[in-house]
Design an enzyme around this catalytic site. Structure first.
Site, short mmCIF file in Angstrom:
data_model
loop_
_atom_site.label_atom_id
_atom_site.label_comp_id
_atom_site.label_asym_id
_atom_site.label_seq_id
_atom_site.Cartn_x
_atom_site.Cartn_y
_atom_site.Cartn_z
N LYS A 22 66.08 -67.35 -56.63
CA LYS A 22 65.61 -68.73 -56.66
C LYS A 22 65.46 -69.24 -58.09
O LYS A 22 65.96 -70.32 -58.45
CB LYS A 22 64.26 -68.85 -55.94
CG LYS A 22 63.62 -70.24 -56.05
CD LYS A 22 62.23 -70.25 -55.46
CE LYS A 22 61.18 -69.76 -56.42
NZ LYS A 22 60.47 -70.83 -57.14
N ASN A 23 64.77 -68.47 -58.92
CA ASN A 23 64.49 -68.94 -60.28
C ASN A 23 65.75 -69.06 -61.12
O ASN A 23 65.81 -69.89 -62.03
CB ASN A 23 63.48 -68.01 -60.96
CG ASN A 23 62.09 -68.14 -60.37
OD1 ASN A 23 61.77 -69.13 -59.72
ND2 ASN A 23 61.25 -67.14 -60.58
N ARG A 101 58.13 -77.57 -60.49
CA ARG A 101 58.11 -77.59 -61.95
C ARG A 101 59.48 -77.42 -62.57
O ARG A 101 59.75 -77.91 -63.66
CB ARG A 101 57.19 -76.49 -62.47
CG ARG A 101 55.72 -76.72 -62.17
CD ARG A 101 54.86 -75.83 -63.03
NE ARG A 101 55.13 -76.05 -64.44
CZ ARG A 101 54.55 -76.98 -65.18
NH1 ARG A 101 53.69 -77.81 -64.63
NH2 ARG A 101 54.84 -77.11 -66.45
N CYS A 125 53.17 -75.32 -58.08
CA CYS A 125 52.05 -74.54 -57.55
C CYS A 125 50.81 -74.68 -58.43
O CYS A 125 50.92 -74.82 -59.65
CB CYS A 125 52.43 -73.06 -57.47
SG CYS A 125 53.59 -72.68 -56.16
N ARG A 130 50.93 -74.97 -66.94
CA ARG A 130 52.17 -74.50 -67.56
C ARG A 130 52.74 -75.68 -68.35
O ARG A 130 53.67 -76.34 -67.93
CB ARG A 130 53.15 -74.00 -66.50
CG ARG A 130 52.69 -72.70 -65.86
CD ARG A 130 53.68 -72.17 -64.86
NE ARG A 130 53.53 -72.79 -63.57
CZ ARG A 130 54.25 -72.48 -62.50
NH1 ARG A 130 55.19 -71.56 -62.58
NH2 ARG A 130 54.06 -73.08 -61.35
N PRO A 131 52.14 -75.98 -69.50
CA PRO A 131 52.51 -77.19 -70.23
C PRO A 131 53.93 -77.13 -70.75
O PRO A 131 54.48 -76.07 -71.01
CB PRO A 131 51.50 -77.21 -71.39
CG PRO A 131 51.10 -75.78 -71.58
CD PRO A 131 51.11 -75.19 -70.21
N LEU A 134 55.91 -77.03 -75.48
CA LEU A 134 56.82 -76.21 -76.27
C LEU A 134 58.27 -76.71 -76.13
O LEU A 134 59.05 -76.68 -77.10
CB LEU A 134 56.74 -74.74 -75.87
CG LEU A 134 55.37 -74.07 -76.09
CD1 LEU A 134 55.42 -72.62 -75.66
CD2 LEU A 134 54.93 -74.18 -77.54
N ASP A 315 55.11 -62.72 -61.04
CA ASP A 315 55.49 -63.10 -59.67
C ASP A 315 55.40 -61.93 -58.68
O ASP A 315 55.61 -62.14 -57.48
CB ASP A 315 56.91 -63.67 -59.66
CG ASP A 315 56.95 -65.13 -60.09
OD1 ASP A 315 55.88 -65.73 -60.26
OD2 ASP A 315 58.06 -65.66 -60.27
N ARG A 407 59.63 -72.03 -49.96
CA ARG A 407 60.12 -72.41 -51.28
C ARG A 407 60.82 -71.24 -51.97
O ARG A 407 61.62 -71.45 -52.88
CB ARG A 407 58.96 -72.88 -52.17
CG ARG A 407 58.34 -74.21 -51.76
CD ARG A 407 57.26 -74.64 -52.75
NE ARG A 407 57.78 -74.56 -54.11
CZ ARG A 407 57.09 -74.11 -55.16
NH1 ARG A 407 55.86 -73.67 -55.00
NH2 ARG A 407 57.63 -74.08 -56.36
#
Length: 432
Positions: A22-23, A101, A125, A130-131, A134, A315, A407
């Site tokens: 998925k990622n 995200r 989620c 998780r800004p 950067l 994860d 998901r």
């Protein structure tokens, strides 16, 4: 809402096919924005997040065609053609981005190819902040002018992005991916130091090379990218999902079963396999993937700390906690990536687990047997943790809010049932 019903206590025995990651897929799909030719992705998993990304790319003008499936049948091995011949819209709207995200990964490609992008600040989620700061600071180093107004990232560049020497102060997977894609069309050389080394980042880099990008240092903490005037289309297969692999490995262990994971990449599982072996699980590489046995030795507690790759993945933390809850002895789990990733703990406690959380660490003392209960999933990996606990528990477990599960896991009930699990999906919710 759908629910999952499990009657636990049956050791899993059989074969489970591992799908595309998925990622990785969510990162590869936006790469189509970097070229006007077709990017063909095979081994694409059929998941809610993939559909969300497809919808986002479609509104940017990407044409899509689903043109294949594997000989195994079902969705495994599906092939998706993505063609961004003309980008008709450079805005990624809130209604789509808030769902996931990974949607922010259109920022780098849009900015590199079109010179502008307007992307909603992302959602996803509720496992911690998780800004994307950067990502933005790195793009500014490459010449982008960025403003944050009304919940959107407004990014523009005069002409092309410029190569830069970027040093991330901390490892950021999404930041590395966004800048890597942007750098392929930038003017000159971009150096990304302290780059994420996750297999999904490597997969993206290799796909970009297949599209004509010039990248050195793939798989290391320093990536060097020589910007090109344009990229071309390519055919590329998504890497097998190491988190799905790890989850089903724990399923075999927690039920004291014997399962072969077909299609798994053994070489990507080193940190997870080490922890499982420390717990007494027997793991061996096979010609088709890997075999996992939890029926050889007693399962014992161990200590785990989540870290960026090649360390133990965050994860997999929730899944290993479920296993630790059934082990002999105590385990200490320390979460260093996300600050709110123990939301599955109250639900495991409802099933009889003994867990004490102290800040970023959790002490898990194994119990003789978990007991079935009504529980509620709070995020994707918590969902899989509760399914694992349900497989091992005595009696009936009902897991509510399993839309999180869809998901990241494809046909989970079918795969587990084929190995003997008493599991079913219950459509709808009587309370609604």
């Amino acid at each position: 809402m759908d629910r999952i019903r499990i009657i636990g206590g049956t050791p899993l025995k059989g074969i489970i096919a591992i799908g595309g990651a998925k990622n990785a897929a969510l990162t590869l799909m936006p790469a189509c924005l970097l070229t006007d030719q077709t990017l063909s992705l095979s081994n694409l998993p059929h998941l809610v997040d993939i559909t969300t990304m497809a919808n986002l790319l479609a509104q940017h003008g990407v044409g899509m065609a689903l043109n294949g499936a594997s000989a195994q049948g079902g969705h495994t091995g599906r092939v998706l053609d993505l063609t961004a011949a003309e980008i008709v819209n450079t805005t990624a709207p809130y209604d789509l981005v808030r769902k996931m995200r990974a949607s922010v990964l259109v920022l780098g490609p849009l900015l590199a190819r079109c010179g502008q992008a307007k992307v909603s600040l992302p959602g996803g989620c509720a496992i911690g902040t998780r800004p994307v700061d950067l990502h933005l600071k790195a793009l500014e180093q490459m010449g982008a002018v960025i403003e944050l107004t009304e919940g959107y990232i407004h990014a523009k560049v005069d002409g092309r992005l410029k190569g830069a020497h970027i040093i991330f102060p901390q490892v950021t997977v999404g930041g590395t991916e966004n800048i890597l894609m942007a750098a392929t069309l930038a003017e000159g050389e971009t150096v990304i130091a302290n780059a994420a080394r996750e297999p999904e980042v490597t997969d993206l880099a290799q796909c970009l090379v297949a599209m004509g990008a010039k990248i050195e240092g793939i798989g290391t903490g320093t990536l060097r990218v020589q910007g090109q005037d344009r990229l071309h289309g390519a055919e590329y297969s998504v890497v097998p999902d190491r988190i799905e692999t790890g989850t089903y490995a724990v399923a075999a262990a927690i039920t004291r079963g014997d399962v072969e994971l077909v299609g798994a990449r053994y070489d990507l599982m080193e940190s997870v396999n080490k922890v499982l072996r420390d717990c007494g699980v027997v793991i061996e590489e096979t010609a088709r993937g890997m075999r996992v046995r939890g029926d050889v030795h007693d399962i014992v507690g161990t200590d785990i700390m989540t870290e960026p790759y090649p360390g133990f993945p965050t994860d997999m933390q929730a899944q290993l906690m479920a296993l630790a809850a059934t082990a002999n002895g105590a385990s200490m789990i320390t979460e260093t990536i996300f600050e709110n990733r123990y939301m599955h703990v109250p639900e495991l406690l409802r099933m009889g687990a003994r867990v004490n959380v102290h800040g970023s660490s959790a002490i898990v003392r194994g119990v003789k047997a978990l007991s079935g209960a009504q529980v509620m999933a709070t995020d994707l990996r918590a969902s899989s943790s509760l399914i694992l606990a349900g497989l091992a528990a005595q009696g009936e477990t009902i897991i509510n809010r399993v839309y999180h599960l869809d998901r990241g896991y494809e046909r989970v009930e079918e795969k587990l049932a084929a190995c003997g699990a008493n599991i079913e999906r219950i459509k709808g919710d009587p309370a609604e």
